[in-house]
Motif scaffolding. Structure first.
Motif, mmCIF file in Angstrom:
data_model
loop_
_atom_site.group_PDB
_atom_site.id
_atom_site.type_symbol
_atom_site.label_atom_id
_atom_site.label_comp_id
_atom_site.label_asym_id
_atom_site.label_seq_id
_atom_site.Cartn_x
_atom_site.Cartn_y
_atom_site.Cartn_z
ATOM 1 N N SER A 199 0.836 -1.202 0.000
ATOM 2 C CA SER A 199 0.000 0.000 0.000
ATOM 3 C C SER A 199 0.870 1.251 0.000
ATOM 4 C CB SER A 199 -0.906 0.009 1.229
ATOM 5 O OG SER A 199 -1.524 1.284 1.378
ATOM 6 N N LEU A 200 0.666 2.109 -1.004
ATOM 7 C CA LEU A 200 1.417 3.367 -1.068
ATOM 8 C C LEU A 200 0.937 4.344 -0.004
ATOM 9 C CD1 LEU A 200 1.419 3.743 -4.946
ATOM 10 C CD2 LEU A 200 3.413 3.261 -3.530
ATOM 11 N N HIS A 201 -0.304 4.174 0.470
ATOM 12 C CA HIS A 201 -0.824 5.033 1.533
ATOM 13 C C HIS A 201 -0.232 4.651 2.883
ATOM 14 C CE1 HIS A 201 -3.801 7.020 -1.014
ATOM 15 N NE2 HIS A 201 -4.142 5.832 -1.490
ATOM 16 N N LYS A 202 -0.233 3.330 3.169
ATOM 17 C CA LYS A 202 0.254 2.859 4.472
ATOM 18 C C LYS A 202 1.765 2.632 4.493
ATOM 19 C CE LYS A 202 -4.125 0.548 5.549
ATOM 20 N NZ LYS A 202 -4.788 -0.750 5.840
ATOM 21 N N LYS A 203 2.381 2.642 3.318
ATOM 22 C CA LYS A 203 3.827 2.421 3.198
ATOM 23 C C LYS A 203 4.245 1.063 3.769
ATOM 24 C CE LYS A 203 4.876 6.783 1.874
ATOM 25 N NZ LYS A 203 5.513 7.141 0.605
ATOM 26 N N GLN A 204 3.440 0.040 3.490
ATOM 27 C CA GLN A 204 3.773 -1.287 4.007
ATOM 28 C C GLN A 204 3.078 -2.366 3.185
ATOM 29 O OE1 GLN A 204 2.141 -0.715 7.990
ATOM 30 N NE2 GLN A 204 0.512 -2.172 7.545
ATOM 31 N N VAL A 205 3.588 -3.600 3.312
ATOM 32 C CA VAL A 205 2.950 -4.752 2.684
ATOM 33 C C VAL A 205 1.676 -5.067 3.462
ATOM 34 C CG1 VAL A 205 3.179 -7.212 2.164
ATOM 35 C CG2 VAL A 205 5.117 -5.673 1.786
ATOM 36 N N VAL A 206 0.536 -5.116 2.760
ATOM 37 C CA VAL A 206 -0.748 -5.332 3.426
ATOM 38 C C VAL A 206 -1.303 -6.736 3.183
ATOM 39 C CG1 VAL A 206 -1.395 -2.902 3.497
ATOM 40 C CG2 VAL A 206 -1.946 -4.251 1.461
ATOM 41 N N GLU A 207 -0.743 -7.460 2.224
ATOM 42 C CA GLU A 207 -1.226 -8.808 1.954
ATOM 43 C C GLU A 207 -0.124 -9.620 1.276
ATOM 44 O OE1 GLU A 207 -4.846 -11.174 -0.414
ATOM 45 O OE2 GLU A 207 -4.671 -9.000 -0.593
ATOM 46 N N LYS A 208 -0.088 -10.918 1.600
ATOM 47 C CA LYS A 208 0.850 -11.841 0.971
ATOM 48 C C LYS A 208 0.079 -13.046 0.452
ATOM 49 C CE LYS A 208 4.687 -10.603 4.069
ATOM 50 N NZ LYS A 208 5.684 -11.124 5.045
ATOM 51 N N ILE A 209 0.349 -13.439 -0.784
ATOM 52 C CA ILE A 209 -0.264 -14.631 -1.361
ATOM 53 C C ILE A 209 0.845 -15.621 -1.700
ATOM 54 C CG2 ILE A 209 -1.577 -15.565 -3.296
ATOM 55 C CD1 ILE A 209 -3.108 -12.969 -3.464
ATOM 56 N N SER A 210 0.771 -16.800 -1.114
ATOM 57 C CA SER A 210 1.808 -17.815 -1.347
ATOM 58 C C SER A 210 1.717 -18.356 -2.770
ATOM 59 C CB SER A 210 1.649 -18.970 -0.358
ATOM 60 O OG SER A 210 1.917 -18.529 0.945
#
Length: 283
Positions: A199-210
């Motif tokens: 997320s460019l708003h939160k500046k962090q990875v918000v989800e991971k898909i294996s």
């Protein structure tokens, strides 16, 4: 299914190409221009309707590895094997800016999306991203008419030491997520085999898909919540987001090095060594 137009450039290999986007007022109209990047660092713009080369530019000293039009079709963004990104005007043939932020690592992806500056508090009529093979992604806000280009975010993804027996690392690939504004998806060689939603708003990875393997190609549908991922194991995976429901398809003869949704989202094109497959998405 017949060959309509063919352009030949002698003694150079075409490394990347992009269709010029249609203006919004002409929705449904077909674009009539293609830009191609070559191994000698040149860019050529071809007119489909006139079946001729309209422009040749030479913004790079190294072979081109990625190319894209700005969302309005007024600028051409090109990336080279040396990591330099050039912004050139097809109207004047001039290169107006060269960015050296990824210098030293080949550019693997360039993509533009329509976004207003107020979404992120910076000025610019569009967002664009550049990805390089060293697992770095830069995101920019630009207003080319005002000669503005501002770095919005810079991502670096960690990875272990190169494993034994792996002749080449999987590519670093990123794309803006059409159904999740302000989010981009990244796949590449890393600590885990996965697709990351940042997320460019939160500046962090918000989800991971294996994923079952490291990805070799990536495409996100512009019309539905589908993501296509190709692998070196001759496999294509279609993921429905956000449930991550996966369906796997075989049928390729080699690495699935390209997958691309049609603008309608109804078809998916995939390519391997000697085969191009067209898939129809039903329902």
């Amino acid at each position: 299914m017949e060959l309509v137009v063919q352009f030949q450039v002698l003694n150079q290999s075409c490394q990347c190409l992009a269709w010029k986007p249609c203006p919004i007022v002409a929705w449904g109209a077909e674009s009539q221009h293609v830009v191609a990047g070559y191994s000698d660092g040149t860019i050529r713009v071809f007119s489909i309707s006139r079946t001729e080369m309209e422009l040749k530019m030479h913004p790079h000293a190294a072979a081109l590895t990625a190319i894209a039009y700005s969302t309005d079709g007024e600028m051409i963004l090109s990336g080279g094997k040396d990591g330099l990104v050039a912004i050139s005007s097809p109207r004047t043939g001039m290169t107006i800016r060269v960015l050296a932020d990824h210098k030293g690592s080949p550019i693997t992806v360039l993509q533009c999306t329509r976004k207003q500056y107020r979404d992120f508090g910076v000025e610019g009529g569009e967002l664009w991203l550049a990805t390089s093979s060293d697992r770095r992604v830069s995101v920019w806000a630009s207003d080319w008419l005002k000669d503005k280009c501002e770095l919005l975010d810079w991502l670096s993804f960690p990875a272990p030491a190169s494993p034994e027996g792996l002749s080449s690392l999987p590519p670093s690939l990123a794309a803006f997520c059409p159904w999740e504004p302000g989010t981009l998806v990244y796949v590449g060689f890393g600590m885990q085999k996965e697709a990351l939603f940042y997320s460019l708003h939160k500046k962090q990875v918000v989800e991971k898909i294996s994923l079952p393997y490291f990805a070799t190609s990536l495409s996100l549908s512009p019309a539905a919540h589908f993501m296509a991922v190709g692998f070196g194991e001759r496999l294509l995976r279609l993921l429905r987001c956000p449930t991550s429901h996966a369906q796997d398809y075989a049928g390729h003869d080699d690495v699935v090095h390209l997958c691309r949704f049609a603008p309608s989202g109804c078809r998916l094109l995939t390519a391997s060594h000697s085969a191009v497959l067209v898939w129809e998405l039903t329902g």
